[in-house]
Design an enzyme around this catalytic site. Structure first.
Site, short mmCIF file in Angstrom:
data_model
loop_
_atom_site.label_atom_id
_atom_site.label_comp_id
_atom_site.label_asym_id
_atom_site.label_seq_id
_atom_site.Cartn_x
_atom_site.Cartn_y
_atom_site.Cartn_z
N ILE A 57 -2.46 10.57 1.96
CA ILE A 57 -2.19 10.52 0.52
C ILE A 57 -3.03 11.51 -0.29
O ILE A 57 -2.83 11.64 -1.50
CB ILE A 57 -2.35 9.10 -0.05
N TYR A 147 -18.51 3.00 -3.56
CA TYR A 147 -17.24 2.30 -3.38
C TYR A 147 -16.89 1.54 -4.66
O TYR A 147 -15.75 1.60 -5.14
CB TYR A 147 -17.33 1.35 -2.20
#
Length: 244
Positions: A57, A147
């Site tokens: 992606i 993250y």
């Protein structure tokens, strides 16, 4: 039954993406699963009403080609689930710049590229998008700051896209899962023992006293297909972790 629904699910080879794709198929939807691992999609290639594509992606060309394939096969897209993502765990002093770049390239830029590629279809169908954020985007934690930052970016993209796309009838929401037992941790380099210790530690901070299962998150993702007056929300599915 949802035989008229066409969904695209990224990260469908494992974890939350796979659980979501499985639930949609059970309800009769037509599902296209994208994953960087073609091997991980083998389970889906054997199902009726399903397409698969091995897609990185972060590569615009691959995303565009996969979107064109869905369009050619089914003529529409009603529901997009941006589940593909990676985890990065590490203290500020230890994290590598290349790992941070890869993290944001997949979690933020990849989510953007996929949504861009399918946007004309979603506008045409007045469809819905669900992004995968995280409880750590809402509540700070130690050892996975980057993250958390990437998932906070996903949460804010969700809110901004919801405003931008509302005039077109497209709804954009996000689910923010708490610690959930998936292969995301192994993909981040954890062995089984480290993963079990990590999840047990997180479970001790969760009011309901346990970590989640993929099916529990998938049910909430699935609900957002039908809630036509809900947009711009980041919904914690985390056993109460975000309020503890």
């Amino acid at each position: 039954m949802r035989s008229d629904l066409v969904a695209v699910v990224t990260g469908a080879g494992s974890g939350l993406g796979r659980a979501t794709a499985e639930l949609l198929l059970e309800q009769g939807a037509r599902v296209t699963g994208w994953d960087v691992s073609g091997e991980g999609l083998r389970w889906l290639s054997e199902r009726e009403n399903a397409l698969t594509a091995a897609v990185d992606i972060t590569e615009p060309g691959q995303v565009a080609d996969a979107a064109a394939e869905v369009r050619s096969a089914w003529g529409r897209v009603d529901f997009l689930v941006n589940s593909a993502g990676v985890l990065l765990v590490g203290a500020l002093a230890d994290v590598e710049p290349a790992a941070v770049r890869r993290l944001f390239d997949i979690n933020v830029t990849g989510t953007t590229l996929v949504t861009q590629a399918l946007l004309p279809d979603l506008i045409a169908s007045r469809g819905a998008v669900v992004n995968l954020s995280s409880t750590v985007a809402l509540k700070p934690s130690v050892s996975n700051a980057h993250y958390a930052a990437s998932k906070a970016a996903v949460a804010q993209l969700t809110r901004c896209w919801a405003l931008e796309l509302a005039p077109h009838g497209v709804r954009v929401n996000a689910i923010a899962p708490g610690p959930t037992n998936t292969t995301l941790f192994e993909a981040a380099g954890m062995d089984v023992t480290v993963k079990e210790t990590f999840l047990a530690d997180r479970a001790s901070t969760i009011p309901l006293g346990r970590t989640g299962q993929p099916a529990e998150v998938a049910r909430w993702i699935n609900r957002l297909v039908d809630d036509e007056w809900v947009t711009g929300h980041v919904i914690p599915v985390d056993g109460g972790m975000s309020i503890s």
